[in-house]
Scaffold this motif. Sequence first.
Motif, mmCIF file in Angstrom:
data_model
loop_
_atom_site.group_PDB
_atom_site.id
_atom_site.type_symbol
_atom_site.label_atom_id
_atom_site.label_comp_id
_atom_site.label_asym_id
_atom_site.label_seq_id
_atom_site.Cartn_x
_atom_site.Cartn_y
_atom_site.Cartn_z
ATOM 1 N N PRO A 225 0.823 -1.224 0.000
ATOM 2 C CA PRO A 225 0.000 0.000 0.000
ATOM 3 C C PRO A 225 0.851 1.266 0.000
ATOM 4 N N ASP A 226 0.281 2.326 -0.555
ATOM 5 C CA ASP A 226 1.008 3.590 -0.648
ATOM 6 C C ASP A 226 1.388 4.141 0.721
ATOM 7 N N VAL A 227 0.550 3.894 1.735
ATOM 8 C CA VAL A 227 0.873 4.406 3.064
ATOM 9 C C VAL A 227 2.131 3.741 3.609
ATOM 10 N N SER A 228 2.332 2.458 3.243
ATOM 11 C CA SER A 228 3.551 1.765 3.666
ATOM 12 C C SER A 228 4.758 2.289 2.895
ATOM 13 N N LYS A 229 4.567 2.555 1.604
ATOM 14 C CA LYS A 229 5.653 3.132 0.807
ATOM 15 C C LYS A 229 6.076 4.484 1.391
ATOM 16 N N TYR A 230 5.074 5.251 1.821
ATOM 17 C CA TYR A 230 5.383 6.558 2.398
ATOM 18 C C TYR A 230 6.161 6.399 3.703
ATOM 19 N N GLY A 231 5.813 5.383 4.483
ATOM 20 C CA GLY A 231 6.549 5.120 5.718
ATOM 21 C C GLY A 231 8.004 4.800 5.444
ATOM 22 N N TYR A 232 8.241 3.973 4.422
ATOM 23 C CA TYR A 232 9.617 3.651 4.037
ATOM 24 C C TYR A 232 10.341 4.893 3.528
ATOM 25 N N LEU A 233 9.618 5.721 2.774
ATOM 26 C CA LEU A 233 10.234 6.936 2.241
ATOM 27 C C LEU A 233 10.649 7.862 3.373
ATOM 28 N N GLN A 234 9.759 8.057 4.343
ATOM 29 C CA GLN A 234 10.097 8.919 5.478
ATOM 30 C C GLN A 234 11.315 8.403 6.235
ATOM 31 N N SER A 235 11.397 7.079 6.401
ATOM 32 C CA SER A 235 12.520 6.503 7.153
ATOM 33 C C SER A 235 13.835 6.616 6.391
ATOM 34 N N SER A 236 13.757 6.880 5.074
ATOM 35 C CA SER A 236 14.967 6.997 4.256
ATOM 36 C C SER A 236 15.489 8.423 4.171
ATOM 37 N N LEU A 237 14.716 9.371 4.669
ATOM 38 C CA LEU A 237 15.098 10.776 4.565
ATOM 39 C C LEU A 237 15.668 11.299 5.874
ATOM 40 N N VAL A 238 16.685 12.128 5.770
ATOM 41 C CA VAL A 238 17.279 12.775 6.938
ATOM 42 C C VAL A 238 17.579 14.233 6.579
ATOM 43 N N GLY A 239 17.809 15.043 7.600
ATOM 44 C CA GLY A 239 18.238 16.421 7.381
ATOM 45 C C GLY A 239 17.278 17.245 6.558
ATOM 46 N N GLU A 240 17.827 17.976 5.595
ATOM 47 C CA GLU A 240 17.028 18.876 4.767
ATOM 48 C C GLU A 240 15.936 18.142 4.014
ATOM 49 N N ALA A 241 16.251 16.955 3.488
ATOM 50 C CA ALA A 241 15.271 16.190 2.710
ATOM 51 C C ALA A 241 14.047 15.839 3.548
ATOM 52 N N LYS A 242 14.261 15.509 4.807
ATOM 53 C CA LYS A 242 13.142 15.156 5.687
ATOM 54 C C LYS A 242 12.314 16.391 6.023
ATOM 55 N N ARG A 243 12.971 17.529 6.173
ATOM 56 C CA ARG A 243 12.246 18.762 6.497
ATOM 57 C C ARG A 243 11.342 19.210 5.360
ATOM 58 N N VAL A 244 11.711 18.875 4.138
ATOM 59 C CA VAL A 244 10.934 19.304 2.973
ATOM 60 C C VAL A 244 9.511 18.758 3.019
ATOM 61 N N ILE A 245 9.336 17.529 3.516
ATOM 62 C CA ILE A 245 8.000 16.921 3.546
ATOM 63 C C ILE A 245 7.462 16.817 4.968
ATOM 64 N N GLN A 246 8.034 17.581 5.880
ATOM 65 C CA GLN A 246 7.681 17.471 7.297
ATOM 66 C C GLN A 246 6.205 17.748 7.560
ATOM 67 N N GLY A 247 5.599 18.611 6.779
ATOM 68 C CA GLY A 247 4.211 18.970 7.017
ATOM 69 C C GLY A 247 3.203 17.990 6.463
ATOM 70 N N LEU A 248 3.646 16.959 5.746
ATOM 71 C CA LEU A 248 2.737 15.980 5.146
ATOM 72 C C LEU A 248 2.560 14.795 6.088
ATOM 73 N N THR A 249 1.336 14.548 6.512
ATOM 74 C CA THR A 249 1.074 13.447 7.433
ATOM 75 C C THR A 249 1.211 12.099 6.726
ATOM 76 N N LEU A 250 1.355 11.046 7.519
ATOM 77 C CA LEU A 250 1.564 9.703 6.980
ATOM 78 C C LEU A 250 0.236 9.109 6.537
ATOM 79 N N THR A 251 -0.155 9.409 5.296
ATOM 80 C CA THR A 251 -1.368 8.852 4.712
ATOM 81 C C THR A 251 -1.050 8.379 3.302
ATOM 82 N N ALA A 252 -1.903 7.502 2.778
ATOM 83 C CA ALA A 252 -1.686 6.979 1.429
ATOM 84 C C ALA A 252 -1.710 8.095 0.393
#
Length: 266
Positions: free
Chosen positions: A155-182
Amino acid sequence: MADEAKRRRTAAKGWATQSSKALATLLAEPTMTRLQLEDAIADFDRRLAALDDAQSIVELDIDDPDKLDEDIDAADAFRRQIRCTRVQATQKLEDMMHKAEQTGESTASASGSGDSVLNNIRLPRIELPKFSGDVLEWQSFWEQFEALVGVTNIPDVSKYGYLQSSLVGEAKRVIQGLTLTAANYHTACSVLKERFGKPERIIFAHIQALLNINLNTSTSRYIASLWKLQDQLNTHVRILEALGVEGDRYGVVLTPYPGGQMTKFW
């Protein structure tokens, strides 16, 4: 308008309750697969997000501060109640993923997908790449992430979880306002590509890296430094060629205008 908003919230509460019950029923199934659990979690998250939206609309129609506080407290109590099952499901999913990692199962076999022959093949565990916001690393990161996660049928929500776990620093801050939803998975991908994946920005970063390469002649390992220099040059040149910047254009690219302004060639 207020009555309509309340009816919408009541319907959303009903759907969220049903989704929570379905998740609890699935957790009690001994033959539950990881793919089924991920799908049920994604459905619950969608229902909860719809309830949150409906609750926000109701709150806008309440003018009395005391009644607003009462309504928010009631909504919070209900939300906490149905999320208990979500927390249990998250823990169960983490246990299943940990077990899959320990046994060396591939993503396909762990999620119950793939044919019977492939499910018996145990592949070595591959770590997801990390991306901190360095444009030079974007192309490699994104191609690896797409191959390991993006093309799978989870599911897309799981893909998003993996994506969030792969981001650090500036890259993670870019999508910080997007909640974990599909729904936000594709939005997050678009935001990251817009910020770090534009070809002209990647090309410019590699050109700058080429211009900034220095050979350290003070070291005793002069030959090793030459090999390192060659490796760096080859890396940037190959990536530029893959982006359509051919060798006959390097003279223009690497020659700055008077005053230090580099030629813009794209």
